[in-house]
Design a protein around this motif. Structure first.
Motif, PDB file in Angstrom:
ATOM      1  N   ALA A 128      37.900  43.591  34.253  1.00 41.55           N
ATOM      2  CA  ALA A 128      37.482  42.761  35.383  1.00 41.55           C
ATOM      3  C   ALA A 128      37.477  41.288  34.977  1.00 41.55           C
ATOM      4  CB  ALA A 128      36.107  43.178  35.875  1.00 41.55           C
ATOM      5  N   ARG A 129      37.751  40.433  35.935  1.00 39.36           N
ATOM      6  CA  ARG A 129      37.661  39.000  35.695  1.00 39.36           C
ATOM      7  C   ARG A 129      37.289  38.301  37.000  1.00 39.36           C
ATOM      8  NH1 ARG A 129      43.156  39.923  36.413  1.00 39.36           N
ATOM      9  NH2 ARG A 129      44.364  38.298  37.500  1.00 39.36           N
ATOM     10  N   ARG A 130      36.832  37.089  36.866  1.00 37.10           N
ATOM     11  CA  ARG A 130      36.391  36.284  38.006  1.00 37.10           C
ATOM     12  C   ARG A 130      37.136  34.963  37.960  1.00 37.10           C
ATOM     13  NH1 ARG A 130      32.326  32.460  38.900  1.00 37.10           N
ATOM     14  NH2 ARG A 130      31.174  32.655  40.895  1.00 37.10           N
ATOM     15  N   ILE A 131      37.751  34.562  39.073  1.00 38.38           N
ATOM     16  CA  ILE A 131      38.500  33.309  39.115  1.00 38.38           C
ATOM     17  C   ILE A 131      38.033  32.469  40.296  1.00 38.38           C
ATOM     18  CG2 ILE A 131      40.523  34.346  38.024  1.00 38.38           C
ATOM     19  CD1 ILE A 131      41.891  34.291  40.789  1.00 38.38           C
ATOM     20  N   ALA A 132      38.193  31.163  40.169  1.00 40.32           N
ATOM     21  CA  ALA A 132      37.888  30.274  41.289  1.00 40.32           C
ATOM     22  C   ALA A 132      38.890  30.520  42.415  1.00 40.32           C
ATOM     23  CB  ALA A 132      37.956  28.815  40.839  1.00 40.32           C
ATOM     24  N   PHE A 133      38.432  30.366  43.644  1.00 47.15           N
ATOM     25  CA  PHE A 133      39.318  30.623  44.770  1.00 47.15           C
ATOM     26  C   PHE A 133      40.550  29.728  44.717  1.00 47.15           C
ATOM     27  CE2 PHE A 133      40.858  30.514  49.108  1.00 47.15           C
ATOM     28  CZ  PHE A 133      40.766  31.846  49.473  1.00 47.15           C
ATOM     29  N   ASP A 134      40.394  28.513  44.230  1.00 44.18           N
ATOM     30  CA  ASP A 134      41.528  27.590  44.167  1.00 44.18           C
ATOM     31  C   ASP A 134      42.631  28.095  43.245  1.00 44.18           C
ATOM     32  OD1 ASP A 134      42.676  24.976  44.931  1.00 44.18           O
ATOM     33  OD2 ASP A 134      42.460  24.517  42.798  1.00 44.18           O
ATOM     34  N   ASP A 135      42.282  29.005  42.319  1.00 42.78           N
ATOM     35  CA  ASP A 135      43.281  29.541  41.399  1.00 42.78           C
ATOM     36  C   ASP A 135      43.945  30.804  41.928  1.00 42.78           C
ATOM     37  OD1 ASP A 135      42.774  27.549  39.518  1.00 42.78           O
ATOM     38  OD2 ASP A 135      41.122  28.671  38.621  1.00 42.78           O
ATOM     39  N   LEU A 136      43.523  31.291  43.097  1.00 43.08           N
ATOM     40  CA  LEU A 136      44.120  32.507  43.644  1.00 43.08           C
ATOM     41  C   LEU A 136      45.520  32.243  44.198  1.00 43.08           C
ATOM     42  CD1 LEU A 136      43.995  35.459  44.592  1.00 43.08           C
ATOM     43  CD2 LEU A 136      42.884  34.633  46.686  1.00 43.08           C
ATOM     44  N   LEU A 153      43.506  44.067  41.693  1.00 43.90           N
ATOM     45  CA  LEU A 153      42.860  44.444  42.939  1.00 43.90           C
ATOM     46  C   LEU A 153      41.649  43.540  43.151  1.00 43.90           C
ATOM     47  CD1 LEU A 153      42.573  46.455  45.348  1.00 43.90           C
ATOM     48  CD2 LEU A 153      41.083  47.814  43.846  1.00 43.90           C
ATOM     49  N   ILE A 154      41.607  42.858  44.281  1.00 46.52           N
ATOM     50  CA  ILE A 154      40.439  42.053  44.618  1.00 46.52           C
ATOM     51  C   ILE A 154      39.327  42.995  45.066  1.00 46.52           C
ATOM     52  CG2 ILE A 154      39.499  40.311  46.183  1.00 46.52           C
ATOM     53  CD1 ILE A 154      42.258  39.044  46.297  1.00 46.52           C
ATOM     54  N   VAL A 155      38.204  42.965  44.369  1.00 43.73           N
ATOM     55  CA  VAL A 155      37.094  43.862  44.689  1.00 43.73           C
ATOM     56  C   VAL A 155      35.908  43.135  45.315  1.00 43.73           C
ATOM     57  CG1 VAL A 155      37.749  45.537  42.932  1.00 43.73           C
ATOM     58  CG2 VAL A 155      36.161  43.683  42.345  1.00 43.73           C
ATOM     59  N   VAL A 184      36.602  38.141  42.538  1.00 46.10           N
ATOM     60  CA  VAL A 184      36.409  39.119  41.468  1.00 46.10           C
ATOM     61  C   VAL A 184      37.583  40.100  41.513  1.00 46.10           C
ATOM     62  CG1 VAL A 184      34.909  40.876  40.480  1.00 46.10           C
ATOM     63  CG2 VAL A 184      33.911  38.890  41.647  1.00 46.10           C
ATOM     64  N   ILE A 185      38.257  40.245  40.387  1.00 43.11           N
ATOM     65  CA  ILE A 185      39.490  41.031  40.298  1.00 43.11           C
ATOM     66  C   ILE A 185      39.324  42.109  39.234  1.00 43.11           C
ATOM     67  CG2 ILE A 185      41.964  40.943  39.781  1.00 43.11           C
ATOM     68  CD1 ILE A 185      41.811  37.941  40.604  1.00 43.11           C
TER      69      ILE A 185
END
Length: 236
Positions: A70-78, A97-99, A63-64
Protein backbone atom coordinates in the motif's frame (compact mmCIF):
# COMPACT_ATOMS: atom_id res chain seq x y z
CA UNK A 1 -10.07 12.54 -29.91
CA UNK A 2 -13.82 12.07 -30.46
CA UNK A 3 -13.49 11.56 -34.22
CA UNK A 4 -12.05 8.07 -34.83
CA UNK A 5 -11.19 9.05 -38.41
CA UNK A 6 -8.64 11.61 -37.16
CA UNK A 7 -5.17 10.81 -35.77
CA UNK A 8 -4.95 11.03 -31.98
CA UNK A 9 -1.97 10.00 -29.87
CA UNK A 10 -4.20 9.48 -26.86
CA UNK A 11 -6.59 7.10 -28.62
CA UNK A 12 -4.10 5.56 -31.07
CA UNK A 13 -0.52 6.00 -29.78
CA UNK A 14 1.91 7.13 -32.45
CA UNK A 15 -0.73 8.25 -34.94
CA UNK A 16 -0.16 11.99 -34.45
CA UNK A 17 -2.48 14.80 -33.37
CA UNK A 18 -5.08 16.30 -35.68
CA UNK A 19 -6.22 18.91 -33.17
CA UNK A 20 -2.93 20.78 -32.87
CA UNK A 21 -3.35 22.22 -36.38
CA UNK A 22 -7.08 21.58 -36.71
CA UNK A 23 -10.16 21.97 -34.52
CA UNK A 24 -8.71 23.00 -31.16
CA UNK A 25 -11.43 25.15 -29.61
CA UNK A 26 -11.76 22.90 -26.54
CA UNK A 27 -8.10 22.08 -26.05
CA UNK A 28 -5.31 22.77 -23.56
CA UNK A 29 -3.54 26.04 -22.87
CA UNK A 30 -1.18 24.66 -20.18
CA UNK A 31 1.00 21.58 -19.87
CA UNK A 32 0.50 20.37 -23.42
CA UNK A 33 3.13 18.63 -25.55
CA UNK A 34 3.34 20.19 -29.02
CA UNK A 35 5.99 18.86 -31.37
CA UNK A 36 3.84 19.16 -34.46
CA UNK A 37 0.89 17.18 -35.79
CA UNK A 38 2.91 14.12 -36.82
CA UNK A 39 4.88 13.68 -33.60
CA UNK A 40 3.94 10.64 -31.47
CA UNK A 41 4.26 12.84 -28.38
CA UNK A 42 2.02 15.77 -29.35
CA UNK A 43 -1.12 16.03 -27.25
CA UNK A 44 -3.22 19.07 -26.38
CA UNK A 45 -6.18 17.19 -24.88
CA UNK A 46 -7.79 18.40 -21.64
CA UNK A 47 -8.98 16.62 -18.53
CA UNK A 48 -12.82 16.66 -18.53
CA UNK A 49 -13.64 15.63 -14.94
CA UNK A 50 -15.39 17.90 -12.45
CA UNK A 51 -14.79 15.69 -9.42
CA UNK A 52 -11.04 15.55 -9.99
CA UNK A 53 -10.81 19.35 -10.16
CA UNK A 54 -12.65 19.61 -6.84
CA UNK A 55 -10.39 16.99 -5.25
CA UNK A 56 -7.33 18.94 -6.42
CA UNK A 57 -8.60 22.11 -4.74
CA UNK A 58 -9.22 20.21 -1.51
CA UNK A 59 -5.67 18.77 -1.42
CA UNK A 60 -6.99 15.21 -1.38
CA UNK A 61 -4.73 12.19 -1.00
CA UNK A 62 -5.07 8.83 -2.76
CA UNK A 63 -4.51 5.47 -1.05
CA UNK A 64 -3.36 2.78 -3.49
CA UNK A 65 -2.83 -0.94 -3.05
CA UNK A 66 -1.03 -3.37 -5.33
CA UNK A 67 1.04 -6.53 -5.18
CA UNK A 68 3.89 -4.35 -3.92
CA UNK A 69 1.89 -3.17 -0.91
CA UNK A 70 0.00 0.00 0.00
CA UNK A 71 1.06 3.58 -0.58
CA UNK A 72 -0.40 7.06 -0.26
CA UNK A 73 0.14 9.81 -2.85
CA UNK A 74 -0.93 13.42 -3.15
CA UNK A 75 -3.85 13.92 -5.49
CA UNK A 76 -1.72 16.18 -7.68
CA UNK A 77 0.55 13.19 -8.38
CA UNK A 78 -2.31 10.96 -9.59
CA UNK A 79 -2.91 12.56 -12.99
CA UNK A 80 -0.14 13.34 -15.43
CA UNK A 81 0.69 15.61 -18.33
CA UNK A 82 1.14 14.07 -21.81
CA UNK A 83 4.94 14.02 -21.72
CA UNK A 84 6.25 11.18 -23.85
CA UNK A 85 3.12 9.03 -23.49
CA UNK A 86 -0.13 10.91 -24.21
CA UNK A 87 -2.16 7.70 -23.93
CA UNK A 88 -1.68 7.61 -20.14
CA UNK A 89 -4.01 9.72 -18.01
CA UNK A 90 -2.59 8.76 -14.61
CA UNK A 91 0.59 7.58 -12.94
CA UNK A 92 -1.07 4.34 -11.80
CA UNK A 93 0.55 1.02 -12.68
CA UNK A 94 -1.61 -1.69 -14.29
CA UNK A 95 -2.00 -3.55 -10.97
CA UNK A 96 -2.70 -0.46 -8.84
CA UNK A 97 -6.10 -0.19 -7.18
CA UNK A 98 -7.39 2.99 -5.56
CA UNK A 99 -8.90 1.91 -2.24
CA UNK A 100 -9.53 5.29 -0.57
CA UNK A 101 -9.58 9.02 -1.09
CA UNK A 102 -8.63 11.08 1.97
CA UNK A 103 -9.72 14.66 2.47
CA UNK A 104 -8.02 16.88 5.06
CA UNK A 105 -10.16 18.73 7.58
CA UNK A 106 -11.59 21.87 6.03
CA UNK A 107 -13.32 24.72 7.86
CA UNK A 108 -13.59 27.32 5.14
CA UNK A 109 -15.88 27.97 2.20
CA UNK A 110 -15.75 26.48 -1.27
CA UNK A 111 -17.22 27.04 -4.69
CA UNK A 112 -17.32 25.27 -8.04
CA UNK A 113 -17.96 27.30 -11.17
CA UNK A 114 -18.16 25.96 -14.72
CA UNK A 115 -18.91 27.44 -18.13
CA UNK A 116 -19.90 25.22 -21.05
CA UNK A 117 -21.59 25.57 -24.42
CA UNK A 118 -24.89 24.17 -23.12
CA UNK A 119 -26.25 23.27 -19.72
CA UNK A 120 -26.19 19.50 -20.25
CA UNK A 121 -24.28 16.87 -22.23
CA UNK A 122 -21.24 19.10 -22.63
CA UNK A 123 -17.83 19.24 -21.00
CA UNK A 124 -16.82 22.49 -19.36
CA UNK A 125 -14.94 24.91 -21.57
CA UNK A 126 -13.30 26.03 -18.33
CA UNK A 127 -14.19 25.10 -14.76
CA UNK A 128 -12.83 26.26 -11.41
CA UNK A 129 -12.84 24.85 -7.89
CA UNK A 130 -11.94 27.29 -5.13
CA UNK A 131 -11.51 26.85 -1.39
CA UNK A 132 -10.88 29.72 1.00
CA UNK A 133 -10.08 29.70 4.72
CA UNK A 134 -10.23 33.02 6.53
CA UNK A 135 -8.40 34.41 9.56
CA UNK A 136 -10.60 37.25 10.68
CA UNK A 137 -10.94 39.58 7.69
CA UNK A 138 -7.85 38.19 5.95
CA UNK A 139 -7.43 35.19 3.67
CA UNK A 140 -5.42 32.58 5.54
CA UNK A 141 -5.28 30.18 2.62
CA UNK A 142 -6.83 29.82 -0.82
CA UNK A 143 -6.61 26.88 -3.17
CA UNK A 144 -7.57 27.15 -6.84
CA UNK A 145 -7.82 24.35 -9.38
CA UNK A 146 -9.00 24.68 -12.97
CA UNK A 147 -10.44 22.14 -15.37
CA UNK A 148 -10.66 22.27 -19.14
CA UNK A 149 -7.28 23.94 -19.61
CA UNK A 150 -4.74 21.11 -19.22
CA UNK A 151 -4.29 17.33 -19.39
CA UNK A 152 -4.83 17.21 -15.60
CA UNK A 153 -6.53 19.42 -12.98
CA UNK A 154 -4.44 22.58 -12.99
CA UNK A 155 -3.57 24.36 -9.74
CA UNK A 156 -2.70 28.08 -9.71
CA UNK A 157 0.09 28.41 -7.11
CA UNK A 158 1.02 31.96 -8.14
CA UNK A 159 -2.55 33.12 -7.55
CA UNK A 160 -2.79 31.22 -4.25
CA UNK A 161 0.43 32.85 -2.98
CA UNK A 162 -0.83 36.34 -3.83
CA UNK A 163 -4.01 35.82 -1.81
CA UNK A 164 -2.47 34.61 1.46
CA UNK A 165 -2.64 37.24 4.19
CA UNK A 166 -4.65 39.71 2.09
CA UNK A 167 -8.11 41.17 2.60
CA UNK A 168 -10.63 40.18 -0.09
CA UNK A 169 -11.18 42.74 -2.84
CA UNK A 170 -12.18 42.66 -6.48
CA UNK A 171 -8.87 44.22 -7.49
CA UNK A 172 -6.89 41.60 -5.58
CA UNK A 173 -8.88 38.79 -7.18
CA UNK A 174 -8.40 40.17 -10.68
CA UNK A 175 -4.65 40.49 -10.14
CA UNK A 176 -4.38 37.01 -8.65
CA UNK A 177 -6.34 35.51 -11.54
CA UNK A 178 -4.09 37.27 -14.05
CA UNK A 179 -0.96 35.97 -12.29
CA UNK A 180 -2.32 32.45 -12.24
CA UNK A 181 -2.99 32.44 -15.99
CA UNK A 182 0.40 33.82 -17.04
CA UNK A 183 2.21 31.62 -19.52
CA UNK A 184 -0.88 30.21 -21.21
CA UNK A 185 -0.23 28.93 -24.72
CA UNK A 186 -3.26 29.19 -26.96
CA UNK A 187 -4.18 27.95 -30.43
CA UNK A 188 -6.15 29.61 -33.23
CA UNK A 189 -9.54 28.48 -31.89
CA UNK A 190 -9.10 28.58 -28.10
CA UNK A 191 -7.70 32.05 -27.54
CA UNK A 192 -10.75 32.83 -25.40
CA UNK A 193 -9.73 30.40 -22.64
CA UNK A 194 -7.22 32.50 -20.65
CA UNK A 195 -9.69 35.39 -20.31
CA UNK A 196 -12.57 33.05 -19.50
CA UNK A 197 -10.44 31.36 -16.84
CA UNK A 198 -9.45 34.72 -15.34
CA UNK A 199 -13.10 35.76 -15.11
CA UNK A 200 -14.09 32.46 -13.48
CA UNK A 201 -11.30 32.66 -10.90
CA UNK A 202 -12.04 36.27 -9.97
CA UNK A 203 -15.77 35.64 -9.77
CA UNK A 204 -15.32 32.39 -7.86
CA UNK A 205 -13.10 34.09 -5.29
CA UNK A 206 -15.59 36.93 -4.88
CA UNK A 207 -18.46 34.49 -4.31
CA UNK A 208 -16.46 32.22 -1.99
CA UNK A 209 -15.31 35.10 0.24
CA UNK A 210 -18.74 36.74 0.32
CA UNK A 211 -18.03 39.81 -1.79
CA UNK A 212 -20.75 38.48 -4.10
CA UNK A 213 -23.64 36.11 -3.24
CA UNK A 214 -22.60 32.45 -3.36
CA UNK A 215 -24.68 30.52 -5.86
CA UNK A 216 -25.87 26.97 -5.18
CA UNK A 217 -27.48 25.05 -2.37
CA UNK A 218 -26.24 25.82 1.13
CA UNK A 219 -24.64 22.96 3.01
CA UNK A 220 -23.13 21.17 0.06
CA UNK A 221 -19.42 20.44 -0.05
CA UNK A 222 -19.15 22.59 -3.15
CA UNK A 223 -21.87 25.11 -3.84
CA UNK A 224 -21.99 25.19 -7.61
CA UNK A 225 -22.78 27.47 -10.51
CA UNK A 226 -23.04 25.53 -13.75
CA UNK A 227 -24.41 27.21 -16.84
CA UNK A 228 -24.49 27.15 -20.60
CA UNK A 229 -23.57 29.93 -22.96
CA UNK A 230 -24.61 30.55 -26.54
CA UNK A 231 -21.08 31.32 -27.68
CA UNK A 232 -17.73 32.73 -26.66
CA UNK A 233 -15.86 35.49 -28.40
CA UNK A 234 -12.15 36.07 -27.99
CA UNK A 235 -11.31 39.01 -25.76
CA UNK A 236 -8.31 41.05 -26.78
Amino acid sequence: MRDPAQPCNKRDPGSGCAAVRGFNRLHAIFGQTDEGPKSPFTCIAVHPSDMAVAMAALDAAIVIESGRGARRIAFDDLHRLPGNDPSRDTNLAPDDLIVAIELPAFHGRSHYLKVRDRASYAYGLVSSAITVEMDGDQIARARIALGGIAHKPWRLPAAEAMLAGERPSEDLFRRAAAAGLEGARTYPMNGYKPELARVLVARGLAETTGLEPLQGAAGTAFAASVGGIAGVREVA
